[in-house]
Design a protein around this motif. Structure first.
Motif, PDB file in Angstrom:
ATOM      1  N   LEU A 126       0.844  -1.185   0.000  1.00 14.12           N
ATOM      2  CA  LEU A 126       0.000   0.000   0.000  1.00 14.12           C
ATOM      3  C   LEU A 126       0.881   1.239   0.000  1.00 14.12           C
ATOM      4  N   ARG A 127       0.459   2.243  -0.767  1.00 11.92           N
ATOM      5  CA  ARG A 127       1.184   3.521  -0.830  1.00 11.92           C
ATOM      6  C   ARG A 127       0.165   4.647  -0.798  1.00 11.92           C
ATOM      7  N   GLU A 128       0.350   5.565   0.117  1.00 10.50           N
ATOM      8  CA  GLU A 128      -0.472   6.767   0.195  1.00 10.50           C
ATOM      9  C   GLU A 128       0.491   7.942   0.275  1.00 10.50           C
ATOM     10  N   ALA A 129       0.160   9.041  -0.415  1.00  8.42           N
ATOM     11  CA  ALA A 129       1.070  10.182  -0.428  1.00  8.42           C
ATOM     12  C   ALA A 129       0.322  11.510  -0.365  1.00  8.42           C
ATOM     13  N   ARG A 130       0.995  12.484   0.192  1.00  8.47           N
ATOM     14  CA  ARG A 130       0.617  13.890   0.316  1.00  8.47           C
ATOM     15  C   ARG A 130      -0.694  14.117   1.065  1.00  8.47           C
TER      16      ARG A 130
END
Length: 113
Positions: free
Chosen positions: A89-93
């Motif tokens: 999983l990747r979440e950004a900003r």
């Protein structure tokens, strides 16, 4: 309320070793002058109380610039969740905490089975 602490990781080697050693790991990547990073971190800490088997790591991309290349990071903050050493999983900003919790619930329930 108890907030779990993040392990501070200060080199790319430390980050790689930490990911390899932990079955389920959340890596929080930020930089010092990022107001979004500072505002989000306590929210993430609070949410992580729900996932006690997930290890928490923090890395400063300004201190460890190689992280940007290694993980293709173009903005901060970034949350990377690893399961058995693979990015899951990747979440950004701008991170929507409700959606993050839904995604983590699915992963966590799969790991627990």
């Amino acid at each position: 309320m108890f907030l779990r602490e993040f392990h501070n990781l200060s080199s790319l080697e430390e980050v790689d070793r930490w990911i390899a050693e932990n079955e389920l790991a959340l890596l929080y990547i930020s930089r010092p002058n990022c107001s979004v990073c500072h505002g989000l971190k306590p929210q993430v800490q609070k949410l992580m109380d729900k996932y006690p088997a997930m290890e928490l790591g923090h890395a400063d991309v300004q201190q460890t610039e190689e992280l940007a290349g290694r993980f293709s990071i173009f903005t901060v903050p970034v949350l990377l969740v690893f399961w058995d050493g693979k990015e899951y999983l990747r979440e950004a900003r701008i991170i929507h905490m409700g959606l993050l919790e839904e995604k983590l619930d699915k992963l966590y329930n799969n790991v627990a089975e």
